[in-house]
Design a protein around this motif. Structure first.
Motif, PDB file in Angstrom:
ATOM      1  N   THR A   1       0.869  -1.170   0.000  1.00  0.00           N
ATOM      2  CA  THR A   1       0.000   0.000   0.000  1.00  0.00           C
ATOM      3  C   THR A   1       0.912   1.229   0.000  1.00  0.00           C
ATOM      4  O   THR A   1       2.139   1.098  -0.023  1.00  0.00           O
ATOM      5  N   GLU A   2       0.358   2.432   0.077  1.00  0.00           N
ATOM      6  CA  GLU A   2       1.178   3.616  -0.215  1.00  0.00           C
ATOM      7  C   GLU A   2       2.396   3.805   0.690  1.00  0.00           C
ATOM      8  O   GLU A   2       3.405   4.334   0.260  1.00  0.00           O
ATOM      9  N   HIS A   3       2.325   3.340   1.946  1.00  0.00           N
ATOM     10  CA  HIS A   3       3.464   3.526   2.857  1.00  0.00           C
ATOM     11  C   HIS A   3       4.318   2.260   3.006  1.00  0.00           C
ATOM     12  O   HIS A   3       5.197   2.207   3.863  1.00  0.00           O
ATOM     13  N   ASP A   4       4.058   1.257   2.179  1.00  0.00           N
ATOM     14  CA  ASP A   4       4.726  -0.036   2.357  1.00  0.00           C
ATOM     15  C   ASP A   4       5.987  -0.209   1.509  1.00  0.00           C
ATOM     16  O   ASP A   4       6.109   0.356   0.411  1.00  0.00           O
ATOM     17  N   VAL A   5       6.867  -1.041   2.040  1.00  0.00           N
ATOM     18  CA  VAL A   5       8.077  -1.447   1.331  1.00  0.00           C
ATOM     19  C   VAL A   5       8.006  -2.969   1.173  1.00  0.00           C
ATOM     20  O   VAL A   5       7.785  -3.687   2.149  1.00  0.00           O
ATOM     21  N   GLN A   6       8.187  -3.436  -0.053  1.00  0.00           N
ATOM     22  CA  GLN A   6       8.250  -4.877  -0.284  1.00  0.00           C
ATOM     23  C   GLN A   6       9.719  -5.284  -0.382  1.00  0.00           C
ATOM     24  O   GLN A   6      10.495  -4.669  -1.108  1.00  0.00           O
ATOM     25  N   ILE A   7      10.075  -6.302   0.380  1.00  0.00           N
ATOM     26  CA  ILE A   7      11.476  -6.707   0.469  1.00  0.00           C
ATOM     27  C   ILE A   7      11.636  -8.158   0.038  1.00  0.00           C
ATOM     28  O   ILE A   7      10.909  -9.037   0.520  1.00  0.00           O
ATOM     29  N   GLU A   8      12.588  -8.410  -0.847  1.00  0.00           N
ATOM     30  CA  GLU A   8      12.991  -9.794  -1.130  1.00  0.00           C
ATOM     31  C   GLU A   8      13.939 -10.197  -0.013  1.00  0.00           C
ATOM     32  O   GLU A   8      14.978  -9.564   0.192  1.00  0.00           O
ATOM     33  N   ILE A   9      13.580 -11.225   0.753  1.00  0.00           N
ATOM     34  CA  ILE A   9      14.394 -11.617   1.905  1.00  0.00           C
ATOM     35  C   ILE A   9      15.598 -12.429   1.433  1.00  0.00           C
ATOM     36  O   ILE A   9      15.446 -13.421   0.709  1.00  0.00           O
ATOM     37  N   LEU A  10      16.785 -11.973   1.820  1.00  0.00           N
ATOM     38  CA  LEU A  10      18.019 -12.675   1.441  1.00  0.00           C
ATOM     39  C   LEU A  10      18.501 -13.583   2.565  1.00  0.00           C
ATOM     40  O   LEU A  10      18.915 -14.710   2.328  1.00  0.00           O
ATOM     41  N   PHE A  11      18.467 -13.062   3.804  1.00  0.00           N
ATOM     42  CA  PHE A  11      18.880 -13.862   4.965  1.00  0.00           C
ATOM     43  C   PHE A  11      17.921 -13.613   6.126  1.00  0.00           C
ATOM     44  O   PHE A  11      17.418 -12.504   6.293  1.00  0.00           O
ATOM     45  N   CYS A  12      17.702 -14.673   6.905  1.00  0.00           N
ATOM     46  CA  CYS A  12      16.916 -14.527   8.128  1.00  0.00           C
ATOM     47  C   CYS A  12      17.599 -15.321   9.233  1.00  0.00           C
ATOM     48  O   CYS A  12      17.853 -16.521   9.075  1.00  0.00           O
ATOM     49  N   GLY A  13      17.920 -14.658  10.324  1.00  0.00           N
ATOM     50  CA  GLY A  13      18.548 -15.329  11.455  1.00  0.00           C
ATOM     51  C   GLY A  13      17.545 -16.225  12.175  1.00  0.00           C
ATOM     52  O   GLY A  13      16.335 -16.040  12.061  1.00  0.00           O
ATOM     53  N   ILE A  14      18.064 -17.218  12.885  1.00  0.00           N
ATOM     54  CA  ILE A  14      17.208 -18.077  13.703  1.00  0.00           C
ATOM     55  C   ILE A  14      17.402 -17.699  15.167  1.00  0.00           C
ATOM     56  O   ILE A  14      18.494 -17.784  15.708  1.00  0.00           O
ATOM     57  N   CYS A  15      16.291 -17.240  15.780  1.00  0.00           N
ATOM     58  CA  CYS A  15      16.307 -16.784  17.172  1.00  0.00           C
ATOM     59  C   CYS A  15      15.619 -17.845  18.032  1.00  0.00           C
ATOM     60  O   CYS A  15      14.734 -18.552  17.564  1.00  0.00           O
ATOM     61  N   HIS A  16      15.999 -17.933  19.292  1.00  0.00           N
ATOM     62  CA  HIS A  16      15.348 -18.868  20.218  1.00  0.00           C
ATOM     63  C   HIS A  16      13.835 -18.632  20.262  1.00  0.00           C
ATOM     64  O   HIS A  16      13.053 -19.566  20.412  1.00  0.00           O
ATOM     65  N   SER A  17      13.426 -17.367  20.134  1.00  0.00           N
ATOM     66  CA  SER A  17      11.986 -17.052  20.157  1.00  0.00           C
ATOM     67  C   SER A  17      11.249 -17.781  19.034  1.00  0.00           C
ATOM     68  O   SER A  17      10.093 -18.165  19.201  1.00  0.00           O
ATOM     69  N   ASP A  18      11.916 -17.951  17.894  1.00  0.00           N
ATOM     70  CA  ASP A  18      11.284 -18.639  16.756  1.00  0.00           C
ATOM     71  C   ASP A  18      10.838 -20.035  17.171  1.00  0.00           C
ATOM     72  O   ASP A  18       9.730 -20.475  16.870  1.00  0.00           O
ATOM     73  N   LEU A  19      11.737 -20.703  17.857  1.00  0.00           N
ATOM     74  CA  LEU A  19      11.477 -22.080  18.297  1.00  0.00           C
ATOM     75  C   LEU A  19      10.365 -22.114  19.358  1.00  0.00           C
ATOM     76  O   LEU A  19       9.434 -22.924  19.278  1.00  0.00           O
ATOM     77  N   HIS A  20      10.459 -21.209  20.338  1.00  0.00           N
ATOM     78  CA  HIS A  20       9.412 -21.154  21.369  1.00  0.00           C
ATOM     79  C   HIS A  20       8.046 -20.930  20.730  1.00  0.00           C
ATOM     80  O   HIS A  20       7.056 -21.539  21.109  1.00  0.00           O
ATOM     81  N   TYR A  21       8.017 -20.031  19.754  1.00  0.00           N
ATOM     82  CA  TYR A  21       6.748 -19.684  19.106  1.00  0.00           C
ATOM     83  C   TYR A  21       6.235 -20.846  18.260  1.00  0.00           C
ATOM     84  O   TYR A  21       5.060 -21.217  18.350  1.00  0.00           O
ATOM     85  N   ALA A  22       7.118 -21.444  17.451  1.00  0.00           N
ATOM     86  CA  ALA A  22       6.702 -22.546  16.574  1.00  0.00           C
ATOM     87  C   ALA A  22       6.142 -23.706  17.392  1.00  0.00           C
ATOM     88  O   ALA A  22       5.241 -24.412  16.950  1.00  0.00           O
ATOM     89  N   ARG A  23       6.676 -23.901  18.598  1.00  0.00           N
ATOM     90  CA  ARG A  23       6.245 -25.030  19.425  1.00  0.00           C
ATOM     91  C   ARG A  23       5.225 -24.629  20.499  1.00  0.00           C
ATOM     92  O   ARG A  23       4.945 -25.389  21.421  1.00  0.00           O
ATOM     93  N   ASP A  24       4.718 -23.417  20.396  1.00  0.00           N
ATOM     94  CA  ASP A  24       3.684 -22.917  21.313  1.00  0.00           C
ATOM     95  C   ASP A  24       4.129 -22.991  22.779  1.00  0.00           C
ATOM     96  O   ASP A  24       3.326 -23.257  23.674  1.00  0.00           O
ATOM     97  N   GLU A  25       5.387 -22.713  23.018  1.00  0.00           N
ATOM     98  CA  GLU A  25       5.917 -22.812  24.382  1.00  0.00           C
ATOM     99  C   GLU A  25       5.624 -21.558  25.219  1.00  0.00           C
ATOM    100  O   GLU A  25       5.895 -21.521  26.403  1.00  0.00           O
ATOM    101  N   TRP A  26       5.111 -20.512  24.546  1.00  0.00           N
ATOM    102  CA  TRP A  26       4.725 -19.302  25.277  1.00  0.00           C
ATOM    103  C   TRP A  26       3.203 -19.203  25.340  1.00  0.00           C
ATOM    104  O   TRP A  26       2.637 -18.107  25.344  1.00  0.00           O
ATOM    105  N   HIS A  27       2.550 -20.372  25.379  1.00  0.00           N
ATOM    106  CA  HIS A  27       1.099 -20.429  25.259  1.00  0.00           C
ATOM    107  C   HIS A  27       0.377 -19.501  26.251  1.00  0.00           C
ATOM    108  O   HIS A  27      -0.612 -18.867  25.911  1.00  0.00           O
ATOM    109  N   SER A  28       0.888 -19.402  27.482  1.00  0.00           N
ATOM    110  CA  SER A  28       0.152 -18.666  28.512  1.00  0.00           C
ATOM    111  C   SER A  28       0.062 -17.167  28.228  1.00  0.00           C
ATOM    112  O   SER A  28      -0.904 -16.536  28.620  1.00  0.00           O
ATOM    113  N   PHE A  29       1.037 -16.574  27.550  1.00  0.00           N
ATOM    114  CA  PHE A  29       0.892 -15.136  27.278  1.00  0.00           C
ATOM    115  C   PHE A  29       0.831 -14.795  25.795  1.00  0.00           C
ATOM    116  O   PHE A  29       0.486 -13.676  25.427  1.00  0.00           O
ATOM    117  N   MET A  30       1.139 -15.759  24.926  1.00  0.00           N
ATOM    118  CA  MET A  30       1.064 -15.488  23.494  1.00  0.00           C
ATOM    119  C   MET A  30       0.834 -16.803  22.763  1.00  0.00           C
ATOM    120  O   MET A  30       1.755 -17.374  22.181  1.00  0.00           O
TER     121      MET A  30
END
Ligand SMILES: [Zn+2]
Ligand SMILES: [Zn+2]
Length: 357
Positions: free
Chosen positions: A32-61
């Motif tokens: 949309t008018e204020h948006d930037v579309q980015i081709e992703i070249l690299f993405c780091g892997i954070c511990h949060s990614d794993l917690h989120y993918a496995r629903d380990e933060w279920h109680s607050f998120m």
């Protein structure tokens, strides 16, 4: 509001808390008018990614499936909306843990979007454009409001720059807040994804940097990363030598540990900041804090202006994370290795590997 048009993007997503990440497609909005579309070249892997993918933060998120993690995103601009001023196609760009906020609360007014009660996280937050939840960086592209897109200094290695967007700002921000500068004595507890960035920043700020580790075999690496001294925390005599001497300690340990052993090392008015999140509450001795008017605090990521400041600082000092580059097809294996701390010090996904899916 009219729903913007969407296109189909390639991604790796998890279908449930117990399923591995797998190739899929997700909708992304046309810029949309204020948006930037980015081709992703690299993405780091954070511990949060794993917690989120496995629903380990279920109680607050609680995780909404399918989920696409990833909030250490570096790429190249492919398209911009008509009102975008800061970016043009071809520019390097990056996105961290936040993609939107309310822009009106006192925190946003102060450029501290990390405290906004209405912040929109890069993954797992309500998507006001398309409905459902936001999808993160394990994808070939992402579309983000330009206010949450950051510039990347062109001299930086892009695979190593990706983790700056979470691990980098998470360690940079508290050190700036607590005044880490030349001549200060700074401790870093835990030499992992966060800790190794903290060592690099503290060293670049000119501080005397001491790394605390449980494994003596990390000593050489700590010195290479910029530490002036390494203390094996299990050695009580070694610890005692540093009693009352630290201006600031960054605690990046997410396992249960004796926090008082570190509080006792702080000088008068010294501060220890937690950036790791142990599941079990830490037992804090009031006496350790009273003596020397010491303080204990925590810190989450950083605001957008400070994240840009951090990236520019990294450009000037040529700081990036130490990464192991993996194809997206190895992401599940990388999760298992991350759980065993078997990575020096962050995985960075080469998103070109997604093209073959
Ligand atoms: Zn993160
Ligand atoms: Zn706000």
């Amino acid at each position: 509001m009219l729903k913007p048009k969407a296109y189909s993007a390639k991604a790796y997503s998890a279908a449930s808390a117990t399923s591995p990440l797998a190739s899929s497609t997700i909708p992304r909005r046309d810029p949309t008018e204020h948006d930037v579309q980015i081709e992703i070249l690299f993405c780091g892997i954070c511990h949060s990614d794993l917690h989120y993918a496995r629903d380990e933060w279920h109680s607050f998120m609680p995780t909404v499936y399918p989920c696409v993690p990833g909030h250490e995103i570096v790429g190249r601009v492919t398209k911009v909306g008509t009102a975008v001023m800061k970016f043009k196609p071809g520019d390097l760009a990056s996105v961290g843990c936040l993609v939107d906020s309310d822009h009106t609360c006192p925190h946003c007014q102060a450029g501290l979007e990390q405290f906004c009660p209405n912040q929109i996280l890069t993954y797992g937050s309500p998507d006001k454009h398309l409905g459902g939840v936001t999808y993160g960086g394990y994808s070939d592209s992402i579309v983000v409001d330009e206010r949450f897109v950051l510039r990347v200094p062109s001299n930086l290695n892009l695979a190593g720059a990706a983790p700056l967007l979470c691990a980098g700002i998470t360690t940079y921000s508290p050190m700036r807040h607590w005044g880490v500068t030349k001549g200060k004595k700074v401790g870093v507890v835990g030499l992992g994804g966060l800790g190794h960035m903290a060592v690099k920043f503290a060293d670049a700020f000119g501080a005397h940097v001491v790394v605390f580790t449980t494994s003596p075999n990390k000593k050489e690496d700590a010195l290479r990363l910029g530490a002036d001294d390494v203390v094996v925390s299990r050695n009580a005599d070694e610890m005692k030598k540093h009693t009352g001497s630290f201006d600031f300690i960054l605690d990046a340990v997410s396992a249960d540990h004796d926090i008082n052993a570190y509080i006792n090392l702080l000088s008068r008015d010294g501060n220890i900041t937690l950036v790791g999140a142990p599941q079990k509450p830490l037992a804090v001795s009031a006496f350790s804090l009273l003596i020397g008017r010491r303080s204990l605090s925590g810190s989450p990521i950083g605001g957008i202006p400070e994240t840009q400041e951090m990236l520019d600082f990294c450009g000037t000092h040529n700081i990036t994370a130490d990464v192991e580059i993996v194809p997206i097809q190895k992401v599940n294996e990388a999760y298992e290795r991350m759980l065993k701390s078997d990575v020096k010090y962050r995985f960075s996904i080469d998103m070109a590997s997604l093209k073959s899916e």
